[in-house]
Design an enzyme around this catalytic site. Structure first.
Site, mmCIF file in Angstrom:
data_model
loop_
_atom_site.group_PDB
_atom_site.id
_atom_site.type_symbol
_atom_site.label_atom_id
_atom_site.label_comp_id
_atom_site.label_asym_id
_atom_site.label_seq_id
_atom_site.Cartn_x
_atom_site.Cartn_y
_atom_site.Cartn_z
ATOM 1 C CG ASP A 27 -6.744 -27.180 19.197
ATOM 2 O OD1 ASP A 27 -7.254 -26.039 19.290
ATOM 3 O OD2 ASP A 27 -7.098 -28.154 19.899
ATOM 4 C CG ASN A 29 -9.489 -23.305 20.866
ATOM 5 O OD1 ASN A 29 -9.129 -24.326 20.262
ATOM 6 N ND2 ASN A 29 -10.550 -22.608 20.505
ATOM 7 C CG ASP A 31 -11.401 -26.375 19.366
ATOM 8 O OD1 ASP A 31 -10.280 -26.700 18.900
ATOM 9 O OD2 ASP A 31 -12.133 -25.527 18.811
ATOM 10 C CG ASP A 35 -7.105 -22.395 16.841
ATOM 11 O OD1 ASP A 35 -5.984 -21.872 16.776
ATOM 12 O OD2 ASP A 35 -7.453 -23.149 17.779
ATOM 13 C CG ASP A 205 -13.432 -25.087 -4.462
ATOM 14 O OD1 ASP A 205 -12.573 -25.888 -4.064
ATOM 15 O OD2 ASP A 205 -14.627 -25.391 -4.660
ATOM 16 C CD GLU A 262 -10.035 -27.797 -7.259
ATOM 17 O OE1 GLU A 262 -9.921 -28.941 -6.810
ATOM 18 O OE2 GLU A 262 -11.082 -27.123 -7.112
HETATM 19 C C1 NOJ Z 1 -12.491 -28.685 -4.497
HETATM 20 C C2 NOJ Z 1 -11.989 -28.655 -3.092
HETATM 21 O O1 NOJ Z 1 -10.586 -28.715 -3.114
HETATM 22 C C3 NOJ Z 1 -12.623 -29.832 -2.382
HETATM 23 O O2 NOJ Z 1 -12.048 -30.078 -1.126
HETATM 24 C C4 NOJ Z 1 -14.088 -29.581 -2.270
HETATM 25 O O3 NOJ Z 1 -14.734 -30.715 -1.742
HETATM 26 C C5 NOJ Z 1 -14.698 -29.272 -3.641
HETATM 27 N N1 NOJ Z 1 -13.906 -28.426 -4.456
HETATM 28 C C6 NOJ Z 1 -16.031 -28.599 -3.455
HETATM 29 O O4 NOJ Z 1 -15.844 -27.293 -3.008
#
Ligand code: NOJ
Length: 543
Positions: A27, A29, A31, A35, A205, A262
């Protein structure tokens, strides 16, 4: 000694990838939230560690209900992470150091605050209605029995239009309809924006969830705990593979970009499924995650069986990922069933990560042995943790701030961290481990250097020399003119190792201080948890 990359070096195949969870890295800044400027300021650290690429969990504009995996605008950086200028600077600084930058790309769904969904939801006749998946009630109830990966039904009812929309994750993460070509074109424009900006690829994802059964039939029901969980109709359908082909066409217009999928499968994992999405030469993914190892007990035999299965499921032209931890899983350091001697086991996992055949993915903090933290119920932020506590406490434990030093909040922030820092930070931190030549961090640095020095460890074939019998696992990495033998004792007991044939070579890595630097013969006495890497004299091979 040269650490330069050889001509055969393909960065996503032979390099080391470091996974950053931006909220928790550094981090700048005060907060309390990590970042982009923070990441930028740690590039020296990453370069010194020897990583070739960083993968950033999402930094797009988001309401953060799923911590960035619910995207409101794919073309903006969320203000908590900084500005677009910060991102551009990160790419440029990383590239100047020879470090590639991989972004997360969430194609299955957006946030319900994304303008596309707001428009889609506005009425049944909206011109973007079909960009998401809307269905009429069936017999007065939900359109089918599909369940959300985060618990409960995957359908949410919209009283205004009397229809349901599909959400494979939170209700605030509606699924996109990839059958709609107009939406696909619009999304691809967003992807082009990032490619033009210079990002080097994407981690996709939940990519196997894009393709749904065209008829939206029920998932088969099983009795007991895992009923409806196989998701046979709501995942891995043809559309996922088709979309990947389209994405590849787009990426192949650029040089050296990577697509990493993934492919989530329930325990015990499914290497064949992950492999089915690979086709790096033509129209598939370059790499896919198979998480089978995450569900295995600590045992040499178990590890051998798991990797053997994984390698045999991958076609000869394709490549594996070696991944033990990420932001969704318990950290491997103290994952349940890891047992005692976690530090010694972490060293062995580092050796496996960097000497098995495949691309190593290091999850931030893994290199110093960061544990899953104990997070109290009050401190939970993860929606799944909140929903299922105390049966499952969610993913916060694996997402706590990076432990840089022993100052307040582990040097992660000058403010109040968004998740508490683990209490072990006073001893488990980067600064302390940099000063300790025997630390896990130094093991990682050393092994990454060896990997670059000995091409067999990057490119070589994997040849197991046993099946993990008597708690010892032995394998070779082999290229023409170079063989590296890896010997690992998985247990806290001395072990006598009698090999089929004598072994002769130079020890290039050992966890034991007084080991000689040369080795010859077929009898070896190993200390508890000892690891030895041997650069073999060319002519002799164990059979
Ligand atoms: C897989 C991601 O790695 C996870 O963190 C997320 O909650 C779900 N897909 C939904 O995008």
């Amino acid at each position: 000694m040269s650490f330069s990359k050889t001509e055969d070096f393909i960065w996503w195949k032979h390099g080391v990838i470091y996974h950053i969870y931006p909220l928790s890295f550094f981090d700048s800044n005060a907060d309390g939230i990590g970042d982009l400027v923070g990441i930028n300021s740690k590039l020296d650290y990453l370069q010194n560690l020897g990583v070739d690429a960083i993968w950033l969990s999402p930094v797009y504009k988001s309401p953060m209900l799923d911590f960035g995996y619910d995207v409101e605008n794919y073309l903006e950086i969320d203000p908590v992470f900084g500005k677009m200028e910060d991102f551009k600077e990160l790419i440029s600084n990383a590239h100047n150091r020879g470090i590639k930058v991989i972004m997360d790309l969430i194609l299955n769904h957006t946030s319900d605050q994304h303008p596309w969904f707001l428009e889609s939801k506005s009425s049944r006749s909206s011109f973007k209605r079909d960009w998401y998946i809307w269905k009429d009630p069936k017999r007065g109830g939900r359109p089918n029995n599909w369940s959300s990966a985060l618990g409960g039904s995957a359908w949410a009812f919209d009283p205004k239009s009397s229809q349901y929309y599909l959400h494979s994750f939170l209700p605030e993460q509606p699924d996109l309809n990839w059958e709609n070509t107009e939406m696909q074109r619009a999304f691809f424009d967003d992807i082009i924006f990032w490619l033009d900006l210079g990002v080097d690829g994407f981690r996709l994802d939940a990519i196997n969830m894009i393709g749904k059964d065209p008829e939206f039939r029920n998932n088969p029901m099983f009795f007991g705990l895992f009923s409806n969980s196989m998701q046979w109709k709501s995942r891995n359908q043809a559309r996922s593979y088709q979309l990947i082909k389209d994405l590849r066409k787009l990426l192949d217009l650029y040089d050296e970009k990577v697509l990493i999928g993934e492919i989530y499968a329930l325990p015990p994992g499914n290497p064949n499924l992950a492999a089915s999405y690979l086709n790096s030469e033509h129209n598939g993914l370059h790499l896919t995650f198979d998480f089978s190892i995450v569900f295995r007990y600590w045992s040499a035999r178990m590890f051998h069986t798991c990797f053997e299965k994984s390698y045999s499921s991958i076609p000869l032209t394709e490549w594996a990922c070696i991944v033990f931890s990420n932001h969704d899983l318990n950290r491997s350091f103290n994952r349940p069933f890891t047992g005692h001697h976690k530090y010694q086991k972490a060293i062995i996992k580092a050796v496996l990560q960097l000497t098995l055949k495949g691309t190593p993915f290091i999850y931030y903090g893994e290199e110093i042995g960061m544990p899953n933290s104990n997070i109290s119920r009050k401190q939970l932020t993860d929606p799944i943790g909140k929903k299922f506590w105390p049966f499952y406490e969610g993913r916060d434990a694996a997402r706590t701030p990076m432990q840089w030093d022993d100052s307040k909040h582990a040097g992660f922030t000058k403010g109040t961290p968004w998740l508490p820092v683990d209490k072990d930070y006073l001893t488990c931190n980067v600064e302390a481990q940099q000063l300790n030549p025997d630390s896990l961090l130094k093991v990682y640095e050393h092994l990454i250097k060896l990997r670059k020095q000995y091409p067999a460890l990057q490119f070589g074939e994997w040849r197991p020399l046993n099946k993990g019998e008597r708690d010892i696992w032995i394998y070779d990495r082999v290229i023409t003119n170079e063989t590296i033998t890896v010997i690992i004792n998985f247990v806290n007991k001395k072990r006598k190792l009698l090999m089929n044939a004598p072994i002769q070579g130079q020890i290039i890595f050992t966890t034991i201080k007084n080991r000689l630097s040369e080795i010859e013969g077929n009898l070896l006495f190993l200390d508890p948890y000892e690891v030895i890497l041997i650069k073999r004299k060319a002519e002799k091979q164990i059979v």
